[in-house]
Enzyme design. Structure first.
Site, PDB file in Angstrom:
ATOM      1  CD  GLU A 291      36.877   2.868  49.934  1.00  0.00           C
ATOM      2  OE1 GLU A 291      36.426   4.108  49.564  1.00  0.00           O
ATOM      3  OE2 GLU A 291      35.931   2.881  50.416  1.00  0.00           O
TER       4      GLU A 291
ATOM      5  CG  HIS B 214      40.635   4.414  54.408  1.00  0.00           C
ATOM      6  ND1 HIS B 214      39.776   5.105  55.168  1.00  0.00           N
ATOM      7  CD2 HIS B 214      40.453   3.227  54.209  1.00  0.00           C
ATOM      8  CE1 HIS B 214      38.760   4.602  55.701  1.00  0.00           C
ATOM      9  NE2 HIS B 214      38.958   2.923  54.630  1.00  0.00           N
TER      10      HIS B 214
ATOM     11  CG  HIS C 201      38.124   1.459  59.906  1.00  0.00           C
ATOM     12  ND1 HIS C 201      37.459   0.290  59.138  1.00  0.00           N
ATOM     13  CD2 HIS C 201      38.190   2.933  58.094  1.00  0.00           C
ATOM     14  CE1 HIS C 201      37.379   0.478  57.580  1.00  0.00           C
ATOM     15  NE2 HIS C 201      37.746   0.996  57.124  1.00  0.00           N
TER      16      HIS C 201
ATOM     17  CD  GLU D 134      57.117  16.794  70.964  1.00  0.00           C
ATOM     18  OE1 GLU D 134      57.013  15.622  69.527  1.00  0.00           O
ATOM     19  OE2 GLU D 134      58.238  17.014  71.492  1.00  0.00           O
TER      20      GLU D 134
ATOM     21  CG  HIS E  65      34.508   4.593  56.542  1.00  0.00           C
ATOM     22  ND1 HIS E  65      33.766   4.210  55.341  1.00  0.00           N
ATOM     23  CD2 HIS E  65      35.659   4.507  57.726  1.00  0.00           C
ATOM     24  CE1 HIS E  65      34.478   3.449  55.013  1.00  0.00           C
ATOM     25  NE2 HIS E  65      35.570   3.340  55.718  1.00  0.00           N
TER      26      HIS E  65
HETATM   27  O1  2HA Z   1      39.139  -1.428  52.043  1.00  0.00           O
HETATM   28  O2  2HA Z   1      38.222   0.328  54.998  1.00  0.00           O
HETATM   29  O3  2HA Z   1      36.390   1.799  53.441  1.00  0.00           O
HETATM   30  C1  2HA Z   1      38.004  -1.571  53.380  1.00  0.00           C
HETATM   31  C2  2HA Z   1      37.518   0.417  54.403  1.00  0.00           C
HETATM   32  C3  2HA Z   1      36.295   0.938  52.890  1.00  0.00           C
HETATM   33 ZN    ZN Z   2      37.529   2.002  55.659  1.00  0.00          ZN
END
Ligand code: 2HA
Ligand code: ZN
Length: 304
Positions: free
Chosen positions: A148, A171, A173, A201, A242
């Site tokens: 990414e 990033h 999940h 808050e 995602h």
């Molecule tokens: O690196 O989360 O979106 C693995 C991920 C790709």
């Molecule tokens: Zn991801």
């Protein structure tokens, strides 16, 4: 003294000089594993793993470093290898504003749970060049930057325009945020409003709200371009079904943004199927945002 003896003498002096310089350099360079930015990456990745946000190789972090600080730990002239900026289409993705900048970045295919025990294999310190990155440390055993990286670099450029002090793009999940994607309308105003309603808050932590992208193929330039476009306006961007992207000045700020969204999403998922008896009213959210002097998305409230 003959010419050959003179020449030998010069060589000896030069060799001694080089050895001395190398010794001096290794003496002055501090141990990279003790660098605050390496420790921060390790600690954050472990926390994210323990929060359940980064299963297997899920998630990635990039952190813009201060060149002077890195030079205390690494010889910046020693490029270990060059790694291509995979999949980059120059027309869509001009990296010029970042050339020469140094980032510490998680490696592709690496597991967040392993970073703390072996940072040198799972992390890399890279300097951005025109169509590649120069590896200064890490990715031991032939690793590479996160898949990414285009999205991260595009987000850094967008956020640096909005706030020159931005340093972190993250990033992950997060479980409840992801769960909420399946049962809540993916409309930025409605989604942000629901999150703001879930903890008092929230509106003060992310007054700029949450941007949302529809499901898109990850690892591509197009998702990078779309994320960066959202990041002109939002520090948080959901990739539908995602995960989430966050950006901030520090690791704490960025982690805290995602953590607060995730907490709100958890409360939503704990209560969405139950009759709602109480709620935080829009007028109350406005009062709070104004008390904290937040530049909030007033258009995301339904004020009378
Ligand atoms: O690196 O989360 O979106 C693995 C991920 C790709
Ligand atoms: Zn991801």
């Amino acid at each position: 003294m003959g010419f050959m003896d003179e020449l030998k003498g010069v060589f000896r002096e030069t060799e001694e000089g080089i050895n001395k310089a190398a010794k001096d350099l290794s003496r002055v360079l501090k141990d990279i594993k003790s660098a605050p930015f390496v420790k921060e990456m390790c600690k954050t990745a472990s926390n994210m793993y323990r929060m359940g946000w980064d299963e297997r190789n899920g998630g990635n972090i990039s952190y813009l470093l201060d060149e002077k600080e890195v030079a205390e730990y690494l010889d910046l002239n020693n490029v270990l290898r060059k790694i291509p900026l995979a999949g980059v289409n120059a027309a869509e993705f001009d990296v010029t504003p970042l050339i020469g900048k140094i980032f510490i970045v998680t490696g592709t295919g690496k597991y967040f749970k392993n970073i703390e025990d072996d940072p040198e294999t799972n992390l890399g310190i890279v300097r951005i060049a025109k169509n590649s990155v120069e590896l200064l440390w890490g990715y031991k055993g032939g690793g590479r930057t996160t898949s990414e990286l285009p999205a991260h670099l595009m987000c850094h450029m967008a956020r640096l325009n909005a706030d020159p002090e931005n340093r972190v793009v993250m990033h992950s999940h997060p479980t409840h945020t992801l769960a909420m994607n399946y049962v809540h309308e993916l409309d930025e105003k409605k989604f942000t409003h629901t999150l703001w309603e879930m903890c008092t808050e929230c509106i003060a932590v992310f007054p700029d709200g949450v941007g949302i992208l529809p499901w898109m193929l990850c690892g591509t330039n197009s998702i990078g371009v779309a994320t960066a476009k959202k990041m002109e306006e939002f520090r948080l961007v959901i990739w539908a079904m995602h995960g989430i992207y966050g950006a901030g000045k520090t690791m704490d700020e960025t982690f805290g943004l995602i953590e607060t969204v995730e907490k709100a999403a958890q409360i939503y998922m704990l209560t969405a199927h139950l009759p709602r008896i109480n709620t935080i009213k829009d007028e109350q959210m406005k009062e709070l945002a104004e008390l904290f002097n937040c530049n909030y998305r007033i258009d995301f409230l339904n004020l009378k």
